[in-house]
Design an enzyme around this catalytic site. Structure first.
Site, PDB file in Angstrom:
ATOM      1  N   ARG A  59     -18.304  33.972 -14.580  1.00 25.28           N
ATOM      2  CA  ARG A  59     -19.776  33.898 -14.490  1.00 25.28           C
ATOM      3  C   ARG A  59     -20.219  32.540 -13.943  1.00 25.28           C
ATOM      4  O   ARG A  59     -19.713  31.502 -14.358  1.00 25.28           O
ATOM      5  CB  ARG A  59     -20.387  34.204 -15.859  1.00 25.28           C
ATOM      6  CG  ARG A  59     -20.002  35.617 -16.273  1.00 25.28           C
ATOM      7  CD  ARG A  59     -20.608  36.026 -17.566  1.00 25.28           C
ATOM      8  NE  ARG A  59     -22.062  36.172 -17.457  1.00 25.28           N
ATOM      9  CZ  ARG A  59     -22.834  36.455 -18.483  1.00 25.28           C
ATOM     10  NH1 ARG A  59     -22.314  36.611 -19.686  1.00 25.28           N
ATOM     11  NH2 ARG A  59     -24.129  36.584 -18.320  1.00 25.28           N
ATOM     12  N   ASP A  71     -31.569  43.158 -19.702  1.00 28.36           N
ATOM     13  CA  ASP A  71     -30.425  43.625 -20.503  1.00 28.36           C
ATOM     14  C   ASP A  71     -30.513  45.118 -20.825  1.00 28.36           C
ATOM     15  O   ASP A  71     -29.550  45.716 -21.298  1.00 28.36           O
ATOM     16  CB  ASP A  71     -30.326  42.827 -21.815  1.00 28.36           C
ATOM     17  CG  ASP A  71     -29.908  41.389 -21.565  1.00 28.36           C
ATOM     18  OD1 ASP A  71     -29.375  41.089 -20.474  1.00 28.36           O
ATOM     19  OD2 ASP A  71     -30.122  40.549 -22.457  1.00 28.36           O
ATOM     20  N   SER A 120     -30.608  36.536 -28.734  1.00 34.82           N
ATOM     21  CA  SER A 120     -31.130  35.312 -28.089  1.00 34.82           C
ATOM     22  C   SER A 120     -31.713  34.351 -29.121  1.00 34.82           C
ATOM     23  O   SER A 120     -31.519  33.136 -29.050  1.00 34.82           O
ATOM     24  CB  SER A 120     -32.238  35.673 -27.100  1.00 34.82           C
ATOM     25  OG  SER A 120     -31.713  36.369 -26.008  1.00 34.82           O
TER      26      SER A 120
HETATM   27  C1  S3P Z   1     -30.596  35.409 -22.351  1.00 37.58           C
HETATM   28  C2  S3P Z   1     -31.079  35.474 -21.083  1.00 37.58           C
HETATM   29  C3  S3P Z   1     -30.677  36.509 -20.109  1.00 37.58           C
HETATM   30  C4  S3P Z   1     -30.037  37.706 -20.794  1.00 37.58           C
HETATM   31  C5  S3P Z   1     -29.023  37.281 -21.816  1.00 37.58           C
HETATM   32  C6  S3P Z   1     -29.657  36.416 -22.879  1.00 37.58           C
HETATM   33  C7  S3P Z   1     -31.051  34.314 -23.226  1.00 37.58           C
HETATM   34  O1  S3P Z   1     -29.736  35.957 -19.211  1.00 37.58           O
HETATM   35  O2  S3P Z   1     -29.435  38.551 -19.850  1.00 37.58           O
HETATM   36  O3  S3P Z   1     -28.435  38.407 -22.436  1.00 37.58           O
HETATM   37  O4  S3P Z   1     -30.831  34.383 -24.451  1.00 37.58           O
HETATM   38  O5  S3P Z   1     -31.644  33.366 -22.710  1.00 37.58           O
HETATM   39  P1  S3P Z   1     -30.188  35.130 -17.895  1.00 37.58           P
HETATM   40  O6  S3P Z   1     -30.898  33.946 -18.339  1.00 37.58           O
HETATM   41  O7  S3P Z   1     -28.903  34.787 -17.201  1.00 37.58           O
HETATM   42  O8  S3P Z   1     -31.015  36.085 -17.106  1.00 37.58           O
END
Ligand code: S3P
Length: 428
Positions: free
Chosen positions: A121, A315, A22
């Site tokens: 998605r 996750d 992230s």
């Molecule tokens: C992420 C947010 C999450 C997570 C993804 C990474 C991010 O998704 O599942 O692997 O970097 O902001 P969502 O925002 O869809 O919950």
């Protein structure tokens, strides 16, 4: 098909897992629109983050790579140029949604595509607020699925109450808000990871946070800086669970990001009775807190996981499900419908694959119920093209009675290309 056999011994040693996915994505995005040269170290060289780099290169941003150090020459928001090619995000939902937020404010046309998983998605969670701000966004099913086309510019601020708990949606709105006319307000239904808010501050921007309400003033210029990416707790999680379920194991994981909005797995493992020790780094970077995590084998009990905790470990649910198969009693995971719209429908893929291995696990509309402990057998399983399912099954193989044959193990490269090499180093 990758053959994985159980280990006869245990796991021990120290392993520094690669950089946070992230934070790596965001480091490129913020550096690309900031003014000046940003140096990023410990960048995650996984396929997803490389997709982010390639999208910004297609918009004219100079980005150089030397090992896991990335140097980005940012020239401000206006320097991004209309791409002559489609922007291919590969398997990366974070690239797609955060990029949409940036492109919503840029006065040009662009098209985003990705792989077959991205094509399934939902993107209207991002398209809708960005359209309200004034961006022209279209795609299959009225902007819900890729290919997505965007013509941005002239955004006006909005106040938005988020209908889903998603850091990607929040981040897209904040990135658009930085370019909009006025103050954009986002209200979260549950607190999600706050890496974007931290990045805005780190790049010299201003952002106000009051509980679940976040406000950002439009028209802000960001300044280049240095980013040291912590190791990814979502990758560390696989080894944390491995140490907890393989008898006589002990693993040490240094430099892991311990941001509270991400570290829910630590809380869950503690509640399950895992032997887990945290040593917070005193010199944590200003950007994100880091520390060393030490996990040893111990007996575990089932727990209930739901509510506000879910976004803080979303996750990690596949690997927590594996952990729960080795815990005494029932583990209930609820309020986790979001699992259905990840790289795969992770309620289905986790339940299907762990059932194949002999776990006592059942899907529910918003999660799963696991009863343990159960021995795991082995057999033919698949990642379904989902990196986290692939890694969870590889860790499961360590305690299976028979070998596992893992289909589509390459999916793991999305977030952890050196996963098997690192795992091999820890097997004694
Ligand atoms: C992420 C947010 C999450 C997570 C993804 C990474 C991010 O998704 O599942 O692997 O970097 O902001 P969502 O925002 O869809 O919950």
């Amino acid at each position: 098909m990758k053959k994985l056999t159980s280990i006869q011994s245990n796991l021990s040693g120290t392993i520094q897992v690669p950089g946070d996915k992230s934070i790596s994505h965001r480091s490129i995005m913020f550096a690309a629109v900031a003014k000046g040269t940003t140096r990023v170290s410990n960048f995650l060289l996984g396929a997803d983050c490389l997709s982010t780099i390639s999208c910004f290169q297609k918009m004219g941003v100079m980005i150089d790579q030397h090992g896991d150090e990335i140097i980005i020459q940012g020239k401000g928001w206006d320097s991004l140029s209309e791409p002559t090619d489609i922007l291919d995000v590969g398997n990366s939902g974070t690239t797609t949604r955060l990029l949409m937020g940036i492109l919503a404010g840029r006065p040009f046309h662009s098209v985003i595509i990705g792989d077959h998983s991205i094509a399934k998605r939902p993107m209207n969670r991002v398209s809708n607020p960005l359209q309200q701000m004034g961006a022209q966004i279209d795609g299959r099913e009225f902007g819900n699925y890729t290919p997505i086309s965007i013509r941005g510019g002239n955004l006006k601020a909005i106040s938005y109450q988020m209908p889903v708990a998603s850091a990607q949606v929040k981040s897209a709105i904040l990135l658009a808000g930085l370019q909009a006319d006025g103050v954009t307000t986002v209200e979260e239904m549950r607190t999600t990871r706050d890496h974007t808010e931290r990045m805005i501050r780190h790049f010299g921007g201003e952002i106000e946070q009051l509980g679940k309400v976040i406000k950002v003033q439009g028209g802000q210029t960001l300044q280049a800086t240095e980013v040291r990416v912590p190791s990814d707790i979502s990758s560390a999680a696989f080894f944390m669970v491995a140490a907890a379920i393989v008898p006589n194991s002990e693993l040490i994981l240094p430099n892991v990001g311990l941001n509270k909005t991400r570290a829910g797995i630590i809380e869950v493992m503690e509640r399950m009775g895992a032997s887990i020790e945290l040593i917070q780094d005193e010199a944590s970077s200003l950007l994100e807190p880091t520390g060393t995590i030490k996990v040893s084998y111990s007996s575990l009990q089932g727990v209930e996981i739901g509510g506000d905790l879910i976004p803080r470990l979303i996750d990690e649910i596949p690997i927590i499900a594996l952990l729960a198969t080795q815990a005494e009693g029932k583990t209930v995971i609820k309020d986790a419908e979001e699992l259905k719209v990840k790289e795969t429908n992770r309620i289905d893929t986790v339940v299907q694959e762990l059932t194949t291995l002999g776990a006592n696990i059942e899907a529910t509309p918003d999660g799963m119920i696991i009863c343990g402990p159960t021995p795991l057998s082995g057999g033919n399983v698949s990642s379904h093209g989902d990196h986290r399912i692939g890694m969870m099954l590889s860790i499961a193989s360590l305690i299976c009675e028979n070998p596992i044959f893992l289909e589509d193990a390459e999916a793991i490269d999305v977030s952890y290309p050196s996963f098997f090499q690192d795992l091999d180093k820890l097997v004694k």
